[in-house]
Design an enzyme around this catalytic site. Structure first.
Site, short mmCIF file in Angstrom:
data_model
loop_
_atom_site.label_atom_id
_atom_site.label_comp_id
_atom_site.label_asym_id
_atom_site.label_seq_id
_atom_site.Cartn_x
_atom_site.Cartn_y
_atom_site.Cartn_z
N GLU A 292 9.76 39.15 -40.39
CA GLU A 292 9.02 40.13 -39.56
C GLU A 292 7.51 39.95 -39.69
OE1 GLU A 292 11.36 40.79 -38.07
OE2 GLU A 292 13.02 41.20 -39.39
N GLU B 97 0.54 35.94 -44.16
CA GLU B 97 -0.66 35.41 -43.52
C GLU B 97 -0.86 36.00 -42.12
OE1 GLU B 97 0.46 33.29 -46.88
OE2 GLU B 97 1.68 33.60 -45.09
N GLN C 245 9.38 36.54 -66.27
CA GLN C 245 8.64 35.92 -67.38
C GLN C 245 8.84 36.72 -68.67
OE1 GLN C 245 7.04 33.09 -66.93
NE2 GLN C 245 6.11 32.85 -68.96
N ALA D 91 8.73 29.99 -31.94
CA ALA D 91 8.12 31.32 -31.78
C ALA D 91 8.86 32.34 -32.64
CB ALA D 91 8.17 31.76 -30.32
#
Length: 409
Positions: free
Chosen positions: A374, A378, A347, A142
């Site tokens: 935190e 997603e 890059q 969790a």
């Protein structure tokens, strides 16, 4: 012209509404970065040991105190000020920035929920850096899903007894106190927040866990086996643990955004300095249109995200009801953008960007955690998407649509 007075790539247009004292604080932080934090950042990142020098510098300068109420020695800075501080720190050193956000995250539940006696005992020491606190929320199963916490807390007379495991606890190896969130066994739907001393019998702290980046602020795991804590060390009422955790996470998400955005700004500054010096095919790299377009895209996105961050901080300061949603938005936008900008900046600098001696290698490793900590990107996409769907049901109908079901078109 004095070096400290030269124009910077990113201007101070988001500081226009700040007071003179707030402006002075940001300038103080900028000077610390210029004289101490920036020059020492590479050395701090060599080993993942707690950077006491950085911590003591932030404490002496009063930067740590920005998270604490004035009554206990803090400066209680507004979020619109703290995000600018975190931009400055994130621009040079993730360690310094995370110490400031970590001080806030780990002590917010104390500020919001401790008894007056407990506040007087703990906050002045925490405010000055004489002691430290860690936020023990995440578990093996969790993290962002606070309701999935399995740590058990049961009552025994005038005390609580805690049993469970906590993982990925930042500064666990140096903390004097732990804010532990657990589930009350007498009422499984209630969460309890307790302040636990480091030397509590039954509390075991693991060795520091090796990690990819963010050196200077180690993480470790906790095991709590029948750890007994007096009920005077409860934060808030029984059942307040969930809301206290959410409040701390809300501020931390805004902090992650500020830190990540600062790192993106720093990476772009470094890459810009490089391309105006480096020559390719007989002309400076900066004269190639493809390079200019890359820089343009990065600058526009950074400035737009700074505006969103400022709006979110303003919403927090005026206690706007939708601030949690905007915190998810800016945390998602700023941390994902940081990863992209740092990658593109590396890059542009070619092989030099890949060297450990060059700052972008460190920026690249540090950028990833902001997308995870935190609440991962997603998680925040889900929060934002669900809110849009919920509000769309009752939202004003678009004026270009004719009456009736849309499936009839």
């Amino acid at each position: 012209m004095n070096k400290s007075k030269k124009e910077r790539l990113f201007g101070d247009h988001f500081r226009q509404g700040l007071t003179e004292a707030e402006q002075a604080l940001i300038e103080q932080v900028r000077e610390l970065c210029r004289e101490h934090i920036g020059p020492n950042a590479a050395a701090v990142a060599q080993e993942d040991r707690f950077s006491w020098d950085t911590f003591h510098l932030l404490a002496r300068s009063g930067v740590l105190a920005t998270a604490f109420p004035k009554k206990y020695g803090g400066s209680e800075a507004r979020q619109v000020v703290r995000i600018r501080i975190l931009e400055e720190l994130g621009r040079t050193c993730s360690t310094a920035a995370s110490m400031v956000t970590g001080a806030d995250l780990s002590t917010r539940a104390i500020v919001a929920g401790a008894s007056e006696r407990l506040k007087e005992q703990l906050l002045p020491q925490l405010c000055t850096g004489k002691t430290q606190c860690a936020f023990a929320l995440t578990e093996p199963g969790a993290g962002s899903d606070v309701r999935g916490i399995q740590t058990k807390v049961h009552k025994e007379g005038s005390r609580y007894v805690i049993s469970g495991s906590k993982k990925f606890i930042t500064r666990a190896s140096t903390a004097d106190w732990f804010v532990v969130i657990g589930r009350l066994t007498e009422s499984d739907a209630k969460f309890v927040a307790l302040i636990v001393p480091r030397d509590a019998p039954g509390l075991t702290i693991s060795e520091d866990e090796p990690k990819l980046g963010w050196y200077g602020v180690p993480i470790a795991s906790l095991e709590l086996r029948d750890v007994a804590i007096a009920n005077t060390h409860r934060l808030g009422e029984e059942g307040d643990g969930f809301n206290l955790a959410q409040d701390a996470l809300l501020r931390a998400r805004i902090g992650h955004a500020g830190m990540a955005l600062g790192r993106a700004m720093g990476a772009l500054e470094i890459a810009s300095s490089y391309v105006v010096e480096r020559q390719v095919s007989g002309k400076r790299l900066s004269e190639h249109q493809g390079v200019q377009w890359m820089l343009a895209e990065m600058v526009v996105q950074v400035e737009a995200t700074r505006a969103l961050l400022t709006l979110t901080a303003e919403k927090y300061d005026r206690e706007a009801p939708d601030v949690a949603l905007f915190a998810s938005m800016v945390k998602l936008q700023a941390t994902d953008l940081c990863m992209k900008v740092v990658t593109d900046a590396l890059q542009l600098t070619g092989g030099r960007g890949f060297l450990k001696a060059f700052p972008l290698e460190r920026f690249f490793r540090d950028a990833k955690l902001n997308q995870i900590g935190e609440g991962s990107s997603e998680v925040h996409k889900t929060i934002i998407g669900r809110d849009i769907v919920r509000r769309a049901v009752a939202a004003e109908r678009h004026p270009c649509l004719k009456p009736g079901p849309l499936v009839d078109y």
